[in-house]
Design a protein around this motif. Structure first.
Motif, PDB file in Angstrom:
ATOM      1  N   UNK A 194       4.677  44.869  36.388  1.00 40.76           N
ATOM      2  CA  UNK A 194       5.445  44.974  34.389  1.00 40.76           C
ATOM      3  C   UNK A 194       6.483  45.287  33.847  1.00 40.76           C
ATOM      4  N   UNK A 195       7.913  44.875  33.202  1.00 41.96           N
ATOM      5  CA  UNK A 195       8.389  45.800  32.944  1.00 41.96           C
ATOM      6  C   UNK A 195       8.016  44.565  31.381  1.00 41.96           C
ATOM      7  N   UNK A 196       8.147  45.617  30.316  1.00 39.94           N
ATOM      8  CA  UNK A 196       7.138  45.453  28.843  1.00 39.94           C
ATOM      9  C   UNK A 196       8.087  45.674  27.569  1.00 39.94           C
ATOM     10  N   UNK A 197       8.696  44.896  26.599  1.00 40.88           N
ATOM     11  CA  UNK A 197       9.451  45.057  25.264  1.00 40.88           C
ATOM     12  C   UNK A 197       9.210  44.480  24.704  1.00 40.88           C
ATOM     13  N   UNK A 198       8.057  44.832  23.631  1.00 41.45           N
ATOM     14  CA  UNK A 198       7.938  44.412  22.199  1.00 41.45           C
ATOM     15  C   UNK A 198       9.696  44.209  21.401  1.00 41.45           C
ATOM     16  N   UNK A 199       9.965  42.852  21.289  1.00 42.98           N
ATOM     17  CA  UNK A 199      10.269  42.000  20.387  1.00 42.98           C
ATOM     18  C   UNK A 199       9.968  42.245  18.788  1.00 42.98           C
ATOM     19  N   UNK A 200       8.730  42.128  18.746  1.00 45.99           N
ATOM     20  CA  UNK A 200       8.358  41.978  16.918  1.00 45.99           C
ATOM     21  C   UNK A 200       6.952  42.092  16.883  1.00 45.99           C
ATOM     22  N   UNK A 201       7.007  42.192  15.931  1.00 45.46           N
ATOM     23  CA  UNK A 201       5.255  42.975  15.995  1.00 45.46           C
ATOM     24  C   UNK A 201       4.569  44.039  16.101  1.00 45.46           C
ATOM     25  N   UNK A 202       3.571  43.967  16.957  1.00 46.03           N
ATOM     26  CA  UNK A 202       2.626  45.248  16.929  1.00 46.03           C
ATOM     27  C   UNK A 202       1.833  44.725  18.313  1.00 46.03           C
ATOM     28  N   UNK A 203       1.928  45.237  19.930  1.00 44.13           N
ATOM     29  CA  UNK A 203       1.231  44.934  20.530  1.00 44.13           C
ATOM     30  C   UNK A 203       0.261  46.702  20.800  1.00 44.13           C
ATOM     31  N   UNK A 204      -0.990  45.885  20.308  1.00 37.44           N
ATOM     32  CA  UNK A 204      -1.886  47.344  20.886  1.00 37.44           C
ATOM     33  C   UNK A 204      -2.689  47.448  22.383  1.00 37.44           C
ATOM     34  N   UNK A 218       6.736  39.414  22.485  1.00 38.23           N
ATOM     35  CA  UNK A 218       6.250  40.263  24.026  1.00 38.23           C
ATOM     36  C   UNK A 218       7.627  39.869  25.059  1.00 38.23           C
ATOM     37  N   UNK A 219       8.657  40.408  25.528  1.00 38.00           N
ATOM     38  CA  UNK A 219       9.165  40.153  26.815  1.00 38.00           C
ATOM     39  C   UNK A 219       8.765  40.283  28.007  1.00 38.00           C
ATOM     40  N   UNK A 220       8.844  40.192  29.400  1.00 42.72           N
ATOM     41  CA  UNK A 220       8.158  41.005  30.366  1.00 42.72           C
ATOM     42  C   UNK A 220       9.372  39.916  31.466  1.00 42.72           C
ATOM     43  N   UNK A 221       9.928  41.008  32.663  1.00 40.36           N
ATOM     44  CA  UNK A 221      10.332  40.740  33.818  1.00 40.36           C
ATOM     45  C   UNK A 221       9.238  41.338  35.054  1.00 40.36           C
ATOM     46  N   UNK A 222      10.225  40.902  36.436  1.00 41.34           N
ATOM     47  CA  UNK A 222       9.380  41.555  37.485  1.00 41.34           C
ATOM     48  C   UNK A 222       9.726  40.739  38.488  1.00 41.34           C
ATOM     49  N   UNK A 223       9.042  41.197  39.819  1.00 38.93           N
ATOM     50  CA  UNK A 223       9.210  39.779  40.661  1.00 38.93           C
ATOM     51  C   UNK A 223       8.099  39.744  40.751  1.00 38.93           C
TER      52      UNK A 223
END
Length: 293
Positions: A228-238, A277-282
């Motif tokens: 999984x490829x994850x990018x935090x777009x807003x807020x805070x991810x613990x 959070x935005x996720x991209x993958x296969x």
């Protein structure tokens, strides 16, 4: 007299037994018309890209088996499958029932043919095939229990280059046009939202989705068969890696931070404030609860 009384009792008992074995009556024409109307609503929902309406037509434990795609079982998987389908550029999907057979007051079968077309990288792509649908009456309403469309397009000849079934070369979406739906998956609390931006996360191929979590939302320990490829777009991810939820090990990631989560590695997390959070993958994107590697 006693003999006559005995005969009467035997006849009465036989009548009761016969009446108890008589199957419940089914109004075939009325029930068939109802199912046809729901089927039409289903097709209109695809045109309107109303994924929640589509999901509501299916039973909670329904099974959908698209050709050349993994089986989708349950509302979350069906929602993800249709979220990808309705957003394919130029999608056109129609079907016509050949026969609807109401076999009991709560079960019906439906088979027919379908046509599918969409805009591919090399132009318009067309497909046709047949389908079988099993309907169950749940709380007085007909709902799809199993849906199995099967393509009639011949397999490519041996050695022939396979046709690439992908979206157009260029795809864009404005933030205001993103369509959100409820994210549901076994073991996950309600409250999260999901939006499919590209591809079909329930099928093989690349996908891009966004997840939005309310403040304090806890993501349980889980893992995925694919990375999984994850990018935090807003807020805070613990987030932390591990087979048990040790919240002291969580590290905070803020807007713009990127994470790569390897396949089969368990992780868990928490949203601090409303977090996107935005996720991209296969694909397919599968969620497995508990410990991975």
């Amino acid at each position: 007299m006693r003999q006559m009384r005995g005969i009467r009792l035997v006849l009465a008992g036989a009548a009761l037994t016969a009446s108890s074995c008589t199957p419940a009556m089914v109004n075939q024409q009325s029930e068939e018309q109802t199912i046809r109307a729901i089927s039409s609503d289903w097709q209109r929902a695809i045109v309107a890209k109303d994924v929640e309406k589509i999901v509501s037509i299916h039973a909670a434990d329904a099974v959908v088996m698209f050709s050349n795609s993994p089986q989708a079982t349950g509302s979350a998987a069906i929602r993800a499958a249709y979220a990808g389908l309705v957003n394919i550029p130029g999608i056109s999907l129609m079907w016509t029932p050949t026969k609807i057979d109401v076999v009991s007051p709560t079960v019906a079968t439906d088979f027919g043919s379908y046509t599918l077309a969409y805009d591919g990288p090399q132009g318009r792509v067309s497909d046709s095939g047949n389908y079988t649908t099993i309907w169950h009456k749940v709380d007085g309403q007909w709902r799809v229990a199993v849906d199995a469309p099967v393509t009639a397009t011949p397999m490519p000849a041996a050695g022939a280059a396979p046709q690439v079934m992908d979206l157009a070369d260029m795809q864009s979406s404005s933030g205001a046009a993103v369509t959100w739906g409820d994210f549901t998956s076994p073991g996950f609390d309600p409250g999260a939202k999901i939006a499919v931006l590209h591809g079909n996360p329930g099928a093989k191929g690349d996908y891009t989705v966004r997840l939005q979590f309310p403040d304090g939302y806890k993501i349980p320990v889980h893992w995925h068969p694919n990375g999984e490829h994850a990018t935090v777009l807003s807020g805070t991810l613990g987030l932390a890696m591990g087979n048990t939820a040790d919240w002291k090990a969580v590290r905070d990631y803020s807007s713009g931070d990127f994470l790569y989560l390897p396949a089969h590695h368990s992780h868990f997390g928490i949203a601090r404030g409303v977090t996107m959070v935005q996720l991209h993958g296969e694909g397919p994107l599968e969620i497995k609860l508990g410990a991975g590697m």
